[in-house]
Design a protein around this motif. Structure first.
Motif, PDB file in Angstrom:
ATOM      1  N   ARG A  49      -1.697   3.883  -4.353  1.00 19.90           N
ATOM      2  CA  ARG A  49      -1.724   2.677  -5.170  1.00 19.90           C
ATOM      3  C   ARG A  49      -1.605   1.433  -4.307  1.00 19.90           C
ATOM      4  N   LEU A  50      -2.187   0.356  -4.807  1.00 17.97           N
ATOM      5  CA  LEU A  50      -2.022  -0.971  -4.235  1.00 17.97           C
ATOM      6  C   LEU A  50      -1.187  -1.748  -5.237  1.00 17.97           C
ATOM      7  N   THR A  51       0.006  -2.160  -4.821  1.00 14.49           N
ATOM      8  CA  THR A  51       0.922  -2.861  -5.714  1.00 14.49           C
ATOM      9  C   THR A  51       1.310  -4.180  -5.071  1.00 14.49           C
ATOM     10  N   LEU A  52       1.025  -5.249  -5.773  1.00 16.26           N
ATOM     11  CA  LEU A  52       1.315  -6.590  -5.259  1.00 16.26           C
ATOM     12  C   LEU A  52       1.625  -7.479  -6.451  1.00 16.26           C
ATOM     13  N   GLY A  53       2.886  -7.802  -6.653  1.00 20.95           N
ATOM     14  CA  GLY A  53       3.267  -8.616  -7.809  1.00 20.95           C
ATOM     15  C   GLY A  53       2.871  -7.913  -9.096  1.00 20.95           C
ATOM     16  N   ASP A  54       2.073  -8.580  -9.901  1.00 22.09           N
ATOM     17  CA  ASP A  54       1.608  -8.007 -11.163  1.00 22.09           C
ATOM     18  C   ASP A  54       0.428  -7.066 -10.985  1.00 22.09           C
ATOM     19  N   ILE A  55      -0.092  -6.967  -9.790  1.00 18.38           N
ATOM     20  CA  ILE A  55      -1.234  -6.096  -9.516  1.00 18.38           C
ATOM     21  C   ILE A  55      -0.721  -4.697  -9.205  1.00 18.38           C
ATOM     22  N   ASP A  56      -1.262  -3.715  -9.880  1.00 13.04           N
ATOM     23  CA  ASP A  56      -0.930  -2.315  -9.620  1.00 13.04           C
ATOM     24  C   ASP A  56      -2.202  -1.506  -9.839  1.00 13.04           C
ATOM     25  N   HIS A  57      -2.959  -1.318  -8.770  1.00 16.00           N
ATOM     26  CA  HIS A  57      -4.265  -0.653  -8.841  1.00 16.00           C
ATOM     27  C   HIS A  57      -4.225   0.694  -8.140  1.00 16.00           C
ATOM     28  N   PRO A  58      -4.916   1.677  -8.686  1.00 10.52           N
ATOM     29  CA  PRO A  58      -5.087   2.916  -7.923  1.00 10.52           C
ATOM     30  C   PRO A  58      -6.025   2.646  -6.746  1.00 10.52           C
ATOM     31  N   LEU A  59      -5.775   3.308  -5.652  1.00 12.40           N
ATOM     32  CA  LEU A  59      -6.666   3.196  -4.493  1.00 12.40           C
ATOM     33  C   LEU A  59      -7.712   4.294  -4.583  1.00 12.40           C
ATOM     34  N   ASP A  60      -8.967   3.901  -4.608  1.00 14.51           N
ATOM     35  CA  ASP A  60     -10.022   4.900  -4.566  1.00 14.51           C
ATOM     36  C   ASP A  60     -10.038   5.516  -3.171  1.00 14.51           C
ATOM     37  N   VAL A  61     -10.740   6.619  -3.020  1.00 10.75           N
ATOM     38  CA  VAL A  61     -10.763   7.350  -1.748  1.00 10.75           C
ATOM     39  C   VAL A  61     -11.248   6.456  -0.608  1.00 10.75           C
ATOM     40  N   PHE A  62     -12.291   5.674  -0.845  1.00 11.00           N
ATOM     41  CA  PHE A  62     -12.835   4.803   0.194  1.00 11.00           C
ATOM     42  C   PHE A  62     -11.802   3.780   0.652  1.00 11.00           C
ATOM     43  N   THR A  63     -11.150   3.130  -0.310  1.00 13.36           N
ATOM     44  CA  THR A  63     -10.175   2.097   0.032  1.00 13.36           C
ATOM     45  C   THR A  63      -8.959   2.695   0.726  1.00 13.36           C
ATOM     46  N   GLN A  64      -8.505   3.843   0.249  1.00 16.93           N
ATOM     47  CA  GLN A  64      -7.350   4.472   0.887  1.00 16.93           C
ATOM     48  C   GLN A  64      -7.686   4.849   2.328  1.00 16.93           C
ATOM     49  N   GLN A  65      -8.873   5.382   2.562  1.00 19.32           N
ATOM     50  CA  GLN A  65      -9.264   5.733   3.923  1.00 19.32           C
ATOM     51  C   GLN A  65      -9.417   4.480   4.784  1.00 19.32           C
ATOM     52  N   ALA A  66      -9.944   3.411   4.187  1.00 19.02           N
ATOM     53  CA  ALA A  66     -10.067   2.148   4.915  1.00 19.02           C
ATOM     54  C   ALA A  66      -8.694   1.645   5.349  1.00 19.02           C
ATOM     55  N   ALA A  67      -7.727   1.733   4.459  1.00 19.98           N
ATOM     56  CA  ALA A  67      -6.372   1.292   4.779  1.00 19.98           C
ATOM     57  C   ALA A  67      -5.753   2.170   5.862  1.00 19.98           C
ATOM     58  N   VAL A  68      -5.930   3.476   5.749  1.00 21.96           N
ATOM     59  CA  VAL A  68      -5.406   4.403   6.761  1.00 21.96           C
ATOM     60  C   VAL A  68      -6.013   4.075   8.123  1.00 21.96           C
ATOM     61  N   ASP A  69      -7.333   3.894   8.154  1.00 17.19           N
ATOM     62  CA  ASP A  69      -8.011   3.591   9.418  1.00 17.19           C
ATOM     63  C   ASP A  69      -7.514   2.287  10.023  1.00 17.19           C
ATOM     64  N   TYR A  70      -7.355   1.260   9.165  1.00 16.35           N
ATOM     65  CA  TYR A  70      -6.910  -0.020   9.690  1.00 16.35           C
ATOM     66  C   TYR A  70      -5.467   0.058  10.183  1.00 16.35           C
ATOM     67  N   ILE A  96       0.852  -1.186   0.000  1.00 16.92           N
ATOM     68  CA  ILE A  96       0.000   0.000   0.000  1.00 16.92           C
ATOM     69  C   ILE A  96       0.885   1.232   0.000  1.00 16.92           C
ATOM     70  N   ASP A  97       0.831   1.959  -1.090  1.00 18.74           N
ATOM     71  CA  ASP A  97       1.616   3.184  -1.250  1.00 18.74           C
ATOM     72  C   ASP A  97       0.668   4.366  -1.042  1.00 18.74           C
ATOM     73  N   PHE A  98       0.704   4.928   0.145  1.00 17.53           N
ATOM     74  CA  PHE A  98      -0.207   6.021   0.472  1.00 17.53           C
ATOM     75  C   PHE A  98       0.165   7.308  -0.258  1.00 17.53           C
ATOM     76  N   THR A  99       1.430   7.492  -0.556  1.00 17.09           N
ATOM     77  CA  THR A  99       1.868   8.704  -1.249  1.00 17.09           C
ATOM     78  C   THR A  99       1.326   8.741  -2.676  1.00 17.09           C
ATOM     79  N   ARG A 100       1.458   7.631  -3.374  1.00 16.36           N
ATOM     80  CA  ARG A 100       0.980   7.558  -4.761  1.00 16.36           C
ATOM     81  C   ARG A 100      -0.472   7.111  -4.843  1.00 16.36           C
TER      82      ARG A 100
END
Length: 161
Positions: free
Chosen positions: A37-58, A31-35
């Motif tokens: 993005r969620l990057t895992l192996g071949d996965i490179d997804h932008p984090l939507d606002v909801f998901t980024q906030q969920a990650a921050v909260d967790y 989880i790259d909060f600066t950019r």
């Protein structure tokens, strides 16, 4: 009723269609909060606002509960906070209790939703969810069934983790 913490955990499976084993073993570095993005192996997804906030909260809650943990995984439990192992398979089961789906079904539903809103393009599904072309075609057959198939998805066995 699901609490906010449970929803935060389910979010990564439901929105980003991670396999259950990927969610359990997700490293903090994925989880790259600066950019944003969620990057895992071949996965490179932008984090939507909801998901980024969920990650921050967790992550904030994780730090409050286990401020000295050296566990490199996003999700930890009272058993794994003091070791470097990912949470177990049994850790995810309570998250989905009360929901009419498994984590694998949640992943499959998310991929089907993406297919529905993007014109059922198998190449798009392969790129976004890191699935094989054959699996991408299986998902798109729900929207463009072969008229010779009696069930519309003959030969397709949705992915298993």
């Amino acid at each position: 009723m699901l609490d906010t913490l449970h929803l935060r955990k389910i979010d990564l499976v439901g929105i980003h269609a991670l396999y259950p084993h990927q969610a359990r073993a997700l490293p903090l570095t994925a989880i790259d909060f600066t950019r944003g993005r969620l990057t895992l192996g071949d996965i490179d997804h932008p984090l939507d606002v909801f998901t980024q906030q969920a990650a921050v909260d967790y992550i904030h809650l994780r730090h409050q509960r286990w401020p000295h943990t050296r566990n490199p995984h996003v999700f930890i439990s009272s058993q794994t906070a003091h070791i470097r192992a990912p949470v177990t398979t049994g850790w995810m089961q309570p998250l989905l209790r009360g929901l009419p789906v498994t984590a694998q079904q949640l992943r499959e539903d998310r991929i089907l939703e993406e297919a529905a809103v993007t014109g059922a393009d198998p190449q798009h599904l392969c790129a976004v969810f890191n699935i094989t072309p054959e699996t991408g075609l299986c998902y798109t057959r729900f929207f463009h069934p072969d008229p010779t198939d009696s069930d519309g998805v003959s030969g397709c066995d949705m992915e298993r983790s």
